[in-house]
Motif scaffolding. Structure first.
Motif: not given
Lengths: 213, 213
Positions: A143-147, A149, A151, A193
């Motif tokens: 999640a931190a690397e944005g790959s 999400t 919820r 993802t």
DNA sequence: GTCTATAACGAGATAGAC
DNA sequence: GTCTATCTCGTTATAGAC
């Protein structure tokens, strides 16, 4: 219930190998010392030397299984710079077992949970905790690397993913159909993802990721 | 292996009730005729009258389980105008079983699959097919009414959902923790509805849906 | 460390009386 | 439809020789 095992013994390791496969395929209540002895080419009494009781054998089985998992997770940590790749590698661990016609050892034991001796029950719970703890940090990293999400809490996503993968193996195996596992696993990963369905004409092409057992 | 059972017999029904609970809690290989006889207050021989072999008993168990499922799905069809509510009702069927400390009968039998007699194996596969077929049409309906978004074939989503719910029960039960099931089930449903995580501060408030066992 | 031998028990299943 | 009685087999586990 004496613990005479776990030592630099090669025979004990072969016993564990055979018993492990029996449990993963037939269940802890679905095999006997006689089955293992026949396959190993020794007598039942010889097995009782290495593992005094069946409960001892079962507990040793889980311990070794957890240790091997820890090694594989560490290998993923070392070999995958991106958290999302560690995630795909994790799914691959399950896929590899199913490809051999095996259920996850602890998924099988979870089903039989209420018939197991206390030490085995405790070890089964530890296994799931171990998985979820590792996954939680991987998911938080992804999640931190944005790959991916998230919820909700990473822990919740980890719990859901472990349960989903175990269930996917459980249901796919009787059909002898690896594709059933892939469908469920892809759906689980996709819910994180947000990738489009493989081959679907809904979004842009998803990057093809290599993943091996 | 004679089939003498399944008839307007009340005793046979009580045998099935007791045996069903044993299978869901301990597994098919985790109980015996003696266990059932003791609880029913009859002798083992009496049971053999109603179900000549344990395999016959098991097959009758699955048949009745499938019939009861069909009735419950029909009740959902009749009682829920919106497809998405039928979906939530379906999740409630699983939750209700877990609340009684039981695994889905066929999830347990799926784990023990390779030790079961042929007729029972075939019946287990039919059970999953029955679930997936019903869910497929419900999911397609929910997508049509706009309450969920499918990122692939409805059939695939149905396969993934069944596997996920079975796995959620499998893993949650040893912990004796219904919340574990809720976490996984909510995650699965959310991956279809796109709702925000309950209480999370990431998106707008999600509509609270009532859902009961 | 592995064996033979066997104990002690429970499993699934059957025969035949009532 | 349920019983008593029994059979046969497989199970886990132990004792003691080698």
């Amino acid at each position: 219930m004496t613990v005479r095992a776990i030592r630099g013994d090669e025979t004990a390791a072969r016993v564990l190998d055979i018993a492990e496969r029996f449990v993963q395929v037939r269940g802890f209540n679905g095999f006997s010392y006689a089955d293992v002895a026949a396959e190993l080419g020794v007598t039942k009494a010889a097995l009782h030397y290495h593992f005094a009781s069946k409960g001892d054998l079962g507990a040793a089985l889980i311990d070794r299984y957890c240790a091997r998992l820890a090694a594989r997770l560490a290998a993923l940590d070392a070999g995958c710079p991106a958290a999302v790749d560690r995630l795909h590698g994790y799914v691959g661990l399950y896929r590899g077992m199913l490809a051999e016609g095996r259920l996850c050892l602890c998924a099988m034991l979870a089903a039989e949970y209420h018939t197991l001796p206390g030490p085995m029950q405790a070890a089964v719970l530890r296994f799931f905790g171990q998985n979820e703890a590792w996954l939680e940090s991987v998911l938080a990293g992804a999640a931190a690397e944005g790959s991916i999400t998230l919820r909700g809490p990473a822990r919740d996503a980890a719990v859901a993913l472990v349960a989903g993968l175990e269930g996917a193996m459980l249901v796919a195996r009787p059909f002898g159909d690896l594709a059933r596992f892939e469908i469920a696993a892809a759906s689980l990963v996709r819910s994180l993802t947000g990738d489009a369905f493989p081959g679907a004409a809904l979004a842009g092409a998803a990057p093809a990721r290599t993943q091996r057992p």
